[in-house]
Design a protein around this motif. Structure first.
Motif, PDB file in Angstrom:
ATOM      1  N   ALA A  24       0.317   0.061   4.706  1.00  0.00           N
ATOM      2  CA  ALA A  24      -0.438   1.262   5.103  1.00  0.00           C
ATOM      3  C   ALA A  24      -0.510   2.237   3.936  1.00  0.00           C
ATOM      4  O   ALA A  24      -1.568   2.802   3.634  1.00  0.00           O
ATOM      5  N   LYS A  78       9.868  -2.389   6.910  1.00  0.00           N
ATOM      6  CA  LYS A  78       9.174  -3.349   7.786  1.00  0.00           C
ATOM      7  C   LYS A  78       7.683  -3.340   7.485  1.00  0.00           C
ATOM      8  O   LYS A  78       7.131  -2.324   7.083  1.00  0.00           O
ATOM      9  N   GLU A  79       7.053  -4.488   7.707  1.00  0.00           N
ATOM     10  CA  GLU A  79       5.631  -4.643   7.387  1.00  0.00           C
ATOM     11  C   GLU A  79       4.715  -3.967   8.402  1.00  0.00           C
ATOM     12  O   GLU A  79       3.637  -3.494   8.072  1.00  0.00           O
ATOM     13  N   SER A  80       5.116  -4.016   9.670  1.00  0.00           N
ATOM     14  CA  SER A  80       4.301  -3.452  10.754  1.00  0.00           C
ATOM     15  C   SER A  80       5.114  -3.601  12.029  1.00  0.00           C
ATOM     16  O   SER A  80       6.174  -4.232  12.002  1.00  0.00           O
ATOM     17  N   GLY A  81       4.633  -3.053  13.110  1.00  0.00           N
ATOM     18  CA  GLY A  81       5.291  -3.284  14.396  1.00  0.00           C
ATOM     19  C   GLY A  81       5.704  -2.032  15.128  1.00  0.00           C
ATOM     20  O   GLY A  81       5.249  -0.933  14.820  1.00  0.00           O
ATOM     21  N   ALA A 108       4.558   1.980   6.941  1.00  0.00           N
ATOM     22  CA  ALA A 108       4.780   0.718   6.225  1.00  0.00           C
ATOM     23  C   ALA A 108       4.089   0.707   4.865  1.00  0.00           C
ATOM     24  O   ALA A 108       3.111   1.424   4.648  1.00  0.00           O
ATOM     25  N   HIS A 157       3.682  -5.210  -2.067  1.00  0.00           N
ATOM     26  CA  HIS A 157       2.383  -4.587  -1.796  1.00  0.00           C
ATOM     27  C   HIS A 157       1.878  -3.781  -2.978  1.00  0.00           C
ATOM     28  O   HIS A 157       1.096  -2.842  -2.815  1.00  0.00           O
TER      29      HIS A 157
END
Ligand code: PGA
Length: 252
Positions: free
Chosen positions: A84, A71-74, A81, A121
């Motif tokens: 990060a 997951k990207e964030s949350g 992530a 990324h």
């Protein structure tokens, strides 16, 4: 394209911050072959510190994370992530280590998403594959490894897969002191490269580094690294001691 020779140290859940710094310093102060890409995979809290040590020095040392979230964030307490990880200067991520597959029940679908997230990324996934003892004894090791490639890696384009590293780690050899023979490992590495060539093309297959992992140490590294299609090692236990890790690096 010339593929990279790589020696990577997977520290797993070992070391404190001062110990991590001491290990990195000792390895970096030693004479190591510049033609070999060296990667440290420390626990998450040490990524920034390890990267800071590397950036002042040469470009043949890199830092990697042992895992990432898909997951990207949350709201995923305790997860880390890929944006990060990338923001710490880290370059590589282990995906699908057998301990993650077994102890943390990571599935092929999850690993596929993690690989995608890494590539989005600009992180290089080191995708770990390998059979358990029962599968080897049942002569299923080739089909197991082929399935692991197909399920989580072969959805990529040729351009994307060229950015990845593959690590063949027979599970029965990890942390057991029981290394695959150079013949057993070499045979599987050639099989993996042949499967990549079949799915993509020979040029793509020839450009991907395939590392061996599983009780690789200062004694057996030379023979393993001298074997066709073995482009280096993913080292667990023996990467925790600077002298052993340096000997392994210089086994090329
Ligand atoms: P080992 O671990 O060298 O201690 O067998 C290898 C790994 O798990 O990557």
């Amino acid at each position: 394209m010339q593929r990279k020779k790589i020696v990577a140290g997977n520290w797993k859940m070992n070391k404190t911050l001062p110990e991590a710094e001491a290990l990195v310093k000792e390895v970096m102060q030693a004479e190591t072959k510049a033609s070999v890409t060296k990667i440290f995979f420390p626990p998450f809290p040490f990524l920034v510190t390890v990267n800071n040590h590397l950036h002042n020095n040469s470009r043949d040392f890199f830092c990697g994370a042992q895992n990432c979230s898909d997951k990207e964030s949350g709201a995923y307490t305790g997860e880390v992530a890929t944006p990060a990880i990338a923001s710490t200067g880290t370059s590589y991520v282990l995906v699908g280590h057998s301990e993650r597959r077994t102890l943390f029940h990571e599935t092929a679908a999850l690993l596929k998403n993690k690989i995608d997230s890494c590539l989005q990324h600009m992180l290089i996934p080191v995708y770990c594959i390998g059979e358990v003892l029962q599968e080897r004894e049942a002569n299923k090791h080739f089909s197991v490894v082929e399935r692991q490639l197909e399920e989580s890696l072969f959805h990529l384009s040729a351009e994307a897969i060229r950015k990845c590293v593959v690590a063949y780690e027979p599970v029965w050899a990890i942390g057991t002191g029981k290394t695959a023979t150079a013949e057993e490992a070499g045979e599987m590495h050639s099989f993996i490269r042949e499967r990549i060539a079949h799915k993509y093309n020979k040029e793509t297959a020839d450009s991907i580094s395939i590392l061996y992992g599983g009780s690789c140490n200062a004694q057996n590294a030379k023979e393993l690294f001298g074997t066709k299609d073995i482009d280096g090692g993913l080292i667990g236990g023996a990467s925790l001691k600077a002298a052993d890790f340096v000997t392994i690096i210089n086994s090329f």
